[in-house]
Design an enzyme around this catalytic site. Structure first.
Site, PDB file in Angstrom:
ATOM      1  N   THR A   2       0.849  -1.178   0.000  1.00  0.00           N
ATOM      2  CA  THR A   2       0.000   0.000   0.000  1.00  0.00           C
ATOM      3  C   THR A   2       0.876   1.216   0.000  1.00  0.00           C
ATOM      4  O   THR A   2       1.716   1.382   0.851  1.00  0.00           O
ATOM      5  CB  THR A   2      -0.922   0.013   1.223  1.00  0.00           C
ATOM      6  OG1 THR A   2      -1.721  -1.155   1.184  1.00  0.00           O
ATOM      7  CG2 THR A   2      -1.811   1.233   1.205  1.00  0.00           C
ATOM      8  N   TRP A 364       0.205  -6.912   8.122  1.00  0.00           N
ATOM      9  CA  TRP A 364      -0.248  -5.545   8.405  1.00  0.00           C
ATOM     10  C   TRP A 364      -0.017  -4.604   7.222  1.00  0.00           C
ATOM     11  O   TRP A 364      -0.298  -3.422   7.322  1.00  0.00           O
ATOM     12  CB  TRP A 364       0.473  -5.008   9.646  1.00  0.00           C
ATOM     13  CG  TRP A 364       0.217  -5.825  10.857  1.00  0.00           C
ATOM     14  CD1 TRP A 364      -0.842  -5.731  11.724  1.00  0.00           C
ATOM     15  CD2 TRP A 364       1.025  -6.907  11.349  1.00  0.00           C
ATOM     16  NE1 TRP A 364      -0.741  -6.674  12.716  1.00  0.00           N
ATOM     17  CE2 TRP A 364       0.403  -7.414  12.514  1.00  0.00           C
ATOM     18  CE3 TRP A 364       2.217  -7.497  10.929  1.00  0.00           C
ATOM     19  CZ2 TRP A 364       0.925  -8.469  13.254  1.00  0.00           C
ATOM     20  CZ3 TRP A 364       2.740  -8.555  11.649  1.00  0.00           C
ATOM     21  CH2 TRP A 364       2.098  -9.031  12.800  1.00  0.00           C
ATOM     22  N   ASP A 365       0.493  -5.129   6.114  1.00  0.00           N
ATOM     23  CA  ASP A 365       0.766  -4.313   4.936  1.00  0.00           C
ATOM     24  C   ASP A 365       1.777  -3.212   5.236  1.00  0.00           C
ATOM     25  O   ASP A 365       1.615  -2.064   4.814  1.00  0.00           O
ATOM     26  CB  ASP A 365      -0.540  -3.708   4.394  1.00  0.00           C
ATOM     27  CG  ASP A 365      -0.405  -3.211   2.965  1.00  0.00           C
ATOM     28  OD1 ASP A 365       0.623  -3.514   2.331  1.00  0.00           O
ATOM     29  OD2 ASP A 365      -1.302  -2.499   2.493  1.00  0.00           O
ATOM     30  N   TYR A 366       2.827  -3.563   5.951  1.00  0.00           N
ATOM     31  CA  TYR A 366       3.866  -2.606   6.319  1.00  0.00           C
ATOM     32  C   TYR A 366       5.018  -2.615   5.312  1.00  0.00           C
ATOM     33  O   TYR A 366       6.186  -2.702   5.688  1.00  0.00           O
ATOM     34  CB  TYR A 366       4.408  -2.925   7.714  1.00  0.00           C
ATOM     35  CG  TYR A 366       3.542  -2.454   8.858  1.00  0.00           C
ATOM     36  CD1 TYR A 366       2.806  -1.280   8.781  1.00  0.00           C
ATOM     37  CD2 TYR A 366       3.478  -3.179  10.050  1.00  0.00           C
ATOM     38  CE1 TYR A 366       2.019  -0.843   9.843  1.00  0.00           C
ATOM     39  CE2 TYR A 366       2.704  -2.748  11.123  1.00  0.00           C
ATOM     40  CZ  TYR A 366       1.974  -1.582  11.011  1.00  0.00           C
ATOM     41  OH  TYR A 366       1.205  -1.145  12.066  1.00  0.00           O
ATOM     42  N   ASP A 367       4.679  -2.523   4.010  1.00  0.00           N
ATOM     43  CA  ASP A 367       5.753  -2.472   3.008  1.00  0.00           C
ATOM     44  C   ASP A 367       6.790  -1.420   3.349  1.00  0.00           C
ATOM     45  O   ASP A 367       6.487  -0.410   3.961  1.00  0.00           O
ATOM     46  CB  ASP A 367       5.253  -2.039   1.627  1.00  0.00           C
ATOM     47  CG  ASP A 367       3.907  -2.529   1.258  1.00  0.00           C
ATOM     48  OD1 ASP A 367       3.414  -3.423   1.911  1.00  0.00           O
ATOM     49  OD2 ASP A 367       3.366  -1.990   0.300  1.00  0.00           O
TER      50      ASP A 367
END
Length: 695
Positions: A2, A364-367
């Site tokens: 994201t 957690w979508d912590y790209d």
């Protein structure tokens, strides 16, 4: 992955009632709590060779540096966003005025309406500014006058737009085998939304005939069936030792069987594939997939900007998550090993040198969105990495070993969904992190008492076990959200003062896993079944996650259903200065006023300093100034680097969600921003490029 989402910023901020929010405009230093350390804290997977020099490497070339020019997206190869110019100072910056305004003419029309987020940062080389527009039109303008030299339109179709029409920048390469004046002796290279590499002559804008097919290289080769909007490039490529290196953005949450996150290198002269790095099959796919096959699908991708290291012949890749962000039990061992990691490759061969992972089994979508910066640190060649959780790591860039301390957070919550997959410990920077204390019911805020009561009820209804609360079929709070900490705007580094400048977001998400049968009944379908639009909202708002037992519903920024205002009290974003020697935070202040924000999307026009979410980064000068847009109040600011005080600002008619640059022409210093606005940030979209100088 994201990269652009933010809370509904037309509703973010507030009116006079904001002044009642405790401490929202305080500028006192913040001391992050230290997590418990573990002796096995470093999260390193080094290559089994100590040879960091590229095998069969092309010789390094001289590196252009900032000063009169701004030769690369991050300033120069080091990506420090620092200029040695000092004509504009804290004492005279108040006199700064517009030198010229250029309009690109690239504005949304038809199906592109409501989908523009240009995020463009030009480069300055010689007398010219080179840039790309939201739809990948390449433009050269005179750096002194703002007059157009040429433009090249690759005619990218609207259907190629993924989340938004974005082109953050371009890269420039000079061919050492060509003489000055030869066609494409120096070329500007961009990657496009419809997945092409394009090279044109910096002097004429004519396509480079020797690069691919008349200046075009097709990045869909080896990816699989072409689904516009699912696979796109929004970041400038890295160019190291004559190799053009690019990843791609793969639209989040669609399906497990998504396009590959492969990173590839191409010959900067011919456009031929030099190597491919498929993290699940690096050796098998080095020269591309076998006939009839594709690169490994669904693997973590690099949507953001890589950092090249000409001296060492290496490139550093900040990787995102797998295509299904919020469920991991169906991931491969390779996905688990590389997701949300900084990976160093040999830039000439694509062979892995080392890996540093910032989140284990990321759900957690912590790209990693921030471009890593090169620096010399404690006598070592180092690289600095900032994360969406707010951690800042400094590593040896030859080996990946941490130079600053890395600890462990242990005994983390496990939840009732895939408890065998959720990691029970995670790395944390013990050097510096920007994470705030855990949320409490008292942190719930509202424009009215009814709104506040509503948010408190929602807080009590949600599952929240603090940092890294795992996903649940109940509503749960993720804090920080996937757009917390530092994102693609990246940090700035003053090598003389030994300071890091970092702007950041401080907002939660309010999420819920949606069982497969419910998601299917609601008609949630992936992009390859529905066309470019897909069936979900903005990045997580109704993503199907086909192939996993759950879809995902995300309320980004956790906005109240009553007014659209955030449920947590301000500030929602800030900017801070950190001593790189000690990790001490020297100052921390909110960035962004309430002038354009209010309940139901109605601007309050109040100049209250509340700290809005921000998107984009800063550029800094030797004289001690920070230039930054980023916030949602349409202001472009100059901030004193030693105090955090805003010394000057200019009101723009579009959002400043882009990185500024600093350069010089004929002895005069210029500061430039191509604001562009941002549809996810709910700031006005435009096509202006604005240059400033002293009278």
């Amino acid at each position: 992955m994201t990269q652009l989402s933010s809370p509904n910023l037309s509703a973010l901020a507030l009116c006079a009632a904001l002044a009642a929010a405790p401490g929202f405009a305080q500028e006192t230093p913040f001391s992050p709590e230290q997590a418990p350390a573990s002796p096995d804290a470093p999260v390193i997977a080094p290559d089994d060779t100590d040879d960091t020099e590229a095998s069969n490497a092309a010789p390094p070339v001289a590196i252009a540096q900032t000063g009169a020019d701004w030769p690369a997206w991050g300033g120069d190869e080091k990506a420090q966003r620092y200029s040695p110019l000092e004509q504009i100072t804290p004492e005279n910056v108040g006199s700064l005025e517009r030198a010229w305004v250029f309009h690109t003419g690239d504005l949304p029309s038809g199906s592109a309406s409501g989908k523009y987020s240009p995020e463009n940062t030009p480069v300055k080389v010689g007398d010219d500014l080179l840039m790309c527009t939201a739809m990948n039109i390449l433009i050269s303008i005179d750096a002194k006058t703002g007059e157009e030299n040429w433009r090249y339109n690759p005619e990218v179709p609207n259907e190629a737009i993924p989340y938004g029409a974005t082109c953050r920048g371009v890269s420039v390469w000079t061919d050492p085998e060509k003489a000055e004046g030869d066609a494409c002796a120096t070329r500007v290279i961009e990657a496009t939304l419809d997945a092409r590499l394009i090279a044109v002559d910096t002097q004429t804008g004519e396509p480079c005939a020797d690069f691919g097919d008349n200046g075009n290289v097709d990045l869909w080769e080896g990816i699989g069936d072409k689904v516009p909007g699912w696979y796109a490039v929004t970041a400038p490529p890295a160019i190291v030792r004559g190799v053009v290196i690019t990843g791609a953005q793969v639209k989040d949450g669609q399906a497990e069987d998504a396009p590959s996150g492969v990173v590839r290198g191409y010959d900067a002269r011919s456009g031929e594939l030099a190597w491919a790095w498929d993290l699940a099959a690096p050796d098998e796919m080095r020269n591309g997939p076998p006939e009839g096959e594709t690169y490994t699908r669904g693997t973590p991708n690099m949507w953001t900007t890589a950092t090249g290291d000409e001296e060492l012949g290496m490139v550093y890749l900040p990787l995102g998550n797998s295509s299904v962000d919020y469920y991991g039990s169906n991931r491969s061992e390779a996905e688990n090993a590389y997701a949300t990691s900084l990976v160093a490759l040999d830039a000439t061969t694509g062979e892995e040198r080392w890996t540093f992972q910032t989140v284990r089994n990321d759900v957690w979508d912590y790209d990693l969105g921030s471009q890593a910066s090169l620096l010399d640190y404690q006598g070592q060649k180092a690289i600095l990495l900032a994360s969406k959780q707010g951690d800042v790591y400094i590593l040896n860039r030859e080996t990946g070993e941490p130079i600053t301390p890395v600890g462990e957070i242990t005994d983390l919550p496990q939840g009732d969904i895939e408890p065998d997959f959720i990691a029970d410990s995670q790395p944390v920077s013990e050097f510096f992190n920007i994470r705030k204390p855990e949320l409490t019911e008292k942190d719930m805020w509202g424009f009215t008492p009814i709104d506040q009561l509503f948010c408190r009820i929602r807080f009590r209804q949600a599952r929240y076990d603090g940092y890294l609360t795992p996903p649940s079929t109940d509503w749960y709070i993720q804090y920080p959200g996937y757009n917390g900490g530092n994102d693609w705007g990246s940090v700035a580094i003053d090598p003389e003062r030994g300071l890091m400048i970092m702007n950041y977001n401080d907002v939660p998400n309010y999420n819920r896993l949606v069982p497969r049968e419910t998601a299917d009944a609601q008609g949630w379908k992936p992009i390859n079944e529905t066309g470019n639009e897909g069936s979900g909202g903005a990045e997580g708002a109704g993503d199907p996650q086909v192939g996993a037992p759950y879809g995902i519903q995300v309320n980004a920024g956790w906005q109240s259903e009553l007014t659209g205002m955030p449920c947590t009290r301000p500030p929602y974003g800030g900017i801070t200065a950190v001593d790189l020697e000690t990790g001490e935070q020297l100052w921390d202040t909110p960035i962004g006023t309430a002038r354009r924000n209010g309940p139901f999307g109605i601007p309050s026009m109040l100049p209250l300093k509340i700290g809005t979410p921000n998107n984009g980064g800063s550029a800094i000068t030797k004289s001690g100034l920070i230039f930054i847009g980023a916030a949602t109040d349409n202001l472009f600011r100059a901030i004193d680097m030693t105090t955090g005080e805003t010394l000057w600002s200019d009101v723009m008619d579009q959002g400043g969600q882009a990185n500024p640059i600093i350069y010089e022409v004929d002895g005069e210093q210029y500061v430039l921003i191509g604001p562009g606005g941002h549809h996810f940030m709910h700031t006005p979209v435009g096509d202006a490029v604005i240059a400033y100088k002293l009278p």
